[in-house]
Scaffold this motif. Structure first.
Motif, PDB file in Angstrom:
ATOM      1  N   GLY A   1     -18.235  -7.318   5.439  1.00 29.52           N
ATOM      2  CA  GLY A   1     -18.943  -8.510   4.981  1.00 29.52           C
ATOM      3  C   GLY A   1     -18.464  -8.968   3.618  1.00 29.52           C
ATOM      4  O   GLY A   1     -18.288 -10.169   3.373  1.00 29.52           O
ATOM      5  N   LEU A   2     -18.210  -8.023   2.724  1.00 27.36           N
ATOM      6  CA  LEU A   2     -17.721  -8.370   1.389  1.00 27.36           C
ATOM      7  C   LEU A   2     -16.294  -8.917   1.447  1.00 27.36           C
ATOM      8  O   LEU A   2     -15.928  -9.791   0.654  1.00 27.36           O
ATOM      9  N   ILE A   3     -15.502  -8.424   2.386  1.00 25.79           N
ATOM     10  CA  ILE A   3     -14.145  -8.969   2.577  1.00 25.79           C
ATOM     11  C   ILE A   3     -14.238 -10.436   2.996  1.00 25.79           C
ATOM     12  O   ILE A   3     -13.514 -11.286   2.478  1.00 25.79           O
ATOM     13  N   LEU A   4     -15.143 -10.729   3.927  1.00 24.56           N
ATOM     14  CA  LEU A   4     -15.311 -12.122   4.360  1.00 24.56           C
ATOM     15  C   LEU A   4     -15.744 -13.010   3.199  1.00 24.56           C
ATOM     16  O   LEU A   4     -15.236 -14.128   3.031  1.00 24.56           O
ATOM     17  N   LEU A   5     -16.674 -12.526   2.408  1.00 22.23           N
ATOM     18  CA  LEU A   5     -17.146 -13.293   1.258  1.00 22.23           C
ATOM     19  C   LEU A   5     -16.017 -13.532   0.255  1.00 22.23           C
ATOM     20  O   LEU A   5     -15.818 -14.654  -0.218  1.00 22.23           O
ATOM     21  N   ALA A   6     -15.262 -12.489  -0.050  1.00 21.47           N
ATOM     22  CA  ALA A   6     -14.154 -12.617  -0.999  1.00 21.47           C
ATOM     23  C   ALA A   6     -13.054 -13.524  -0.450  1.00 21.47           C
ATOM     24  O   ALA A   6     -12.494 -14.340  -1.194  1.00 21.47           O
ATOM     25  N   ALA A   7     -12.756 -13.418   0.832  1.00 23.56           N
ATOM     26  CA  ALA A   7     -11.733 -14.277   1.433  1.00 23.56           C
ATOM     27  C   ALA A   7     -12.185 -15.734   1.426  1.00 23.56           C
ATOM     28  O   ALA A   7     -11.386 -16.636   1.153  1.00 23.56           O
ATOM     29  N   TYR A   8     -13.458 -15.969   1.700  1.00 25.53           N
ATOM     30  CA  TYR A   8     -13.990 -17.333   1.631  1.00 25.53           C
ATOM     31  C   TYR A   8     -13.845 -17.885   0.219  1.00 25.53           C
ATOM     32  O   TYR A   8     -13.418 -19.020   0.034  1.00 25.53           O
ATOM     33  N   GLN A   9     -14.192 -17.066  -0.769  1.00 19.37           N
ATOM     34  CA  GLN A   9     -14.062 -17.483  -2.163  1.00 19.37           C
ATOM     35  C   GLN A   9     -12.598 -17.812  -2.502  1.00 19.37           C
ATOM     36  O   GLN A   9     -12.322 -18.786  -3.177  1.00 19.37           O
ATOM     37  N   LEU A  10     -11.699 -16.977  -2.023  1.00 20.73           N
ATOM     38  CA  LEU A  10     -10.284 -17.146  -2.340  1.00 20.73           C
ATOM     39  C   LEU A  10      -9.700 -18.388  -1.662  1.00 20.73           C
ATOM     40  O   LEU A  10      -8.876 -19.087  -2.250  1.00 20.73           O
TER      41      LEU A  10
ATOM     42  N   TYR B   1     -10.500 -13.848  -9.841  1.00 17.13           N
ATOM     43  CA  TYR B   1     -11.657 -12.992  -9.582  1.00 17.13           C
ATOM     44  C   TYR B   1     -11.804 -12.719  -8.083  1.00 17.13           C
ATOM     45  O   TYR B   1     -12.096 -11.599  -7.670  1.00 17.13           O
ATOM     46  N   SER B   2     -11.607 -13.741  -7.275  1.00 18.58           N
ATOM     47  CA  SER B   2     -11.727 -13.576  -5.823  1.00 18.58           C
ATOM     48  C   SER B   2     -10.678 -12.608  -5.288  1.00 18.58           C
ATOM     49  O   SER B   2     -10.968 -11.790  -4.413  1.00 18.58           O
ATOM     50  N   ALA B   3      -9.453 -12.701  -5.801  1.00 24.13           N
ATOM     51  CA  ALA B   3      -8.401 -11.779  -5.380  1.00 24.13           C
ATOM     52  C   ALA B   3      -8.742 -10.342  -5.780  1.00 24.13           C
ATOM     53  O   ALA B   3      -8.536  -9.407  -4.999  1.00 24.13           O
ATOM     54  N   LEU B   4      -9.303 -10.174  -6.973  1.00 25.22           N
ATOM     55  CA  LEU B   4      -9.677  -8.828  -7.430  1.00 25.22           C
ATOM     56  C   LEU B   4     -10.786  -8.233  -6.566  1.00 25.22           C
ATOM     57  O   LEU B   4     -10.712  -7.057  -6.182  1.00 25.22           O
ATOM     58  N   ILE B   5     -11.809  -9.043  -6.260  1.00 21.75           N
ATOM     59  CA  ILE B   5     -12.888  -8.482  -5.434  1.00 21.75           C
ATOM     60  C   ILE B   5     -12.416  -8.264  -3.999  1.00 21.75           C
ATOM     61  O   ILE B   5     -12.868  -7.330  -3.331  1.00 21.75           O
ATOM     62  N   LEU B   6     -11.476  -9.093  -3.538  1.00 22.82           N
ATOM     63  CA  LEU B   6     -10.914  -8.868  -2.203  1.00 22.82           C
ATOM     64  C   LEU B   6     -10.163  -7.534  -2.167  1.00 22.82           C
ATOM     65  O   LEU B   6     -10.296  -6.770  -1.205  1.00 22.82           O
ATOM     66  N   LEU B   7      -9.404  -7.234  -3.207  1.00 25.70           N
ATOM     67  CA  LEU B   7      -8.693  -5.950  -3.267  1.00 25.70           C
ATOM     68  C   LEU B   7      -9.669  -4.775  -3.276  1.00 25.70           C
ATOM     69  O   LEU B   7      -9.447  -3.765  -2.593  1.00 25.70           O
ATOM     70  N   CYS B   8     -10.762  -4.892  -4.038  1.00 26.59           N
ATOM     71  CA  CYS B   8     -11.773  -3.830  -4.069  1.00 26.59           C
ATOM     72  C   CYS B   8     -12.399  -3.646  -2.686  1.00 26.59           C
ATOM     73  O   CYS B   8     -12.592  -2.517  -2.223  1.00 26.59           O
ATOM     74  N   ALA B   9     -12.712  -4.759  -2.038  1.00 26.79           N
ATOM     75  CA  ALA B   9     -13.344  -4.679  -0.713  1.00 26.79           C
ATOM     76  C   ALA B   9     -12.378  -4.095   0.315  1.00 26.79           C
ATOM     77  O   ALA B   9     -12.782  -3.293   1.165  1.00 26.79           O
ATOM     78  N   LEU B  10     -11.113  -4.482   0.260  1.00 28.30           N
ATOM     79  CA  LEU B  10     -10.125  -3.932   1.200  1.00 28.30           C
ATOM     80  C   LEU B  10      -9.928  -2.435   0.975  1.00 28.30           C
ATOM     81  O   LEU B  10      -9.834  -1.657   1.936  1.00 28.30           O
TER      82      LEU B  10
END
Length: 163
Positions: A150-159, A69-78
């Motif tokens: 900000g969402l990239i940072l959140l997703a990267a932290y999650q990942l 899930y974290s990788a998917l949201i990171l891709l969306c944010a990127l």
């Protein structure tokens, strides 16, 4: 156990996306600003980020699941940041001659191959270059880029969480 548990961070990410989309819809329907094609693409990535975050919160996955899930949201944010960055670049670059009269996104998707539509969108239109609204000296695409950062940072932290 981390203070910010992964499930609660997914919910926080969903709430952030919902608030951002609420602001976007207020600007469209309350203020009367029409979104350009690049703005619509950014909305799609923001909504996808929010829906995946909500699914992760509701699913409460295990370690491998929240990494997916974290990788998917990171891709969306990127992807959203890339789109917003392209629009910021178009707004700050020296004046070019963009296609000034592209039809609506729905029409383009119905009449052209998807790859051609994507190419036209990223070339930009006159609507994408216009700055109709600012807050604290920043245009909507600049705010969008900041939100995606900000969402990239959140997703990267999650990942990258070890727990």
């Amino acid at each position: 156990m981390h203070l910010a548990h992964s499930r609660s961070l997914f919910f926080l990410a969903f709430i952030a996306c919902a608030l951002i989309m609420g602001g976007v819809f207020y600007l469209e329907y309350g203020v009367g600003l029409e979104p350009c094609p690049l703005c619509i693409v950014q909305r799609v990535f923001m909504i996808a980020f929010g829906l995946i975050s909500l699914a992760a919160f509701l699913h409460a996955p295990g370690k491998i699941g929240w990494r997916i899930y974290s990788a998917l949201i990171l891709l969306c944010a990127l992807a959203g940041a890339g789109t917003a960055g392209r629009q910021v670049w178009l707004q700050t670059a020296p004046a070019q001659d963009p296609a000034s009269c592209l039809p609506g996104l729905g029409y383009l998707l119905q009449t052209m191959p998807f790859t051609k539509v994507v190419s036209l969108l990223f070339d930009g239109t006159a609507d994408c270059i216009e700055i109709n609204w600012t807050l604290f000296g920043m245009s909507i695409p600049e705010w969008s880029l900041l939100a995606f950062a900000g969402l990239i940072l959140l997703a990267a932290y999650q990942l990258l969480q070890r727990d």
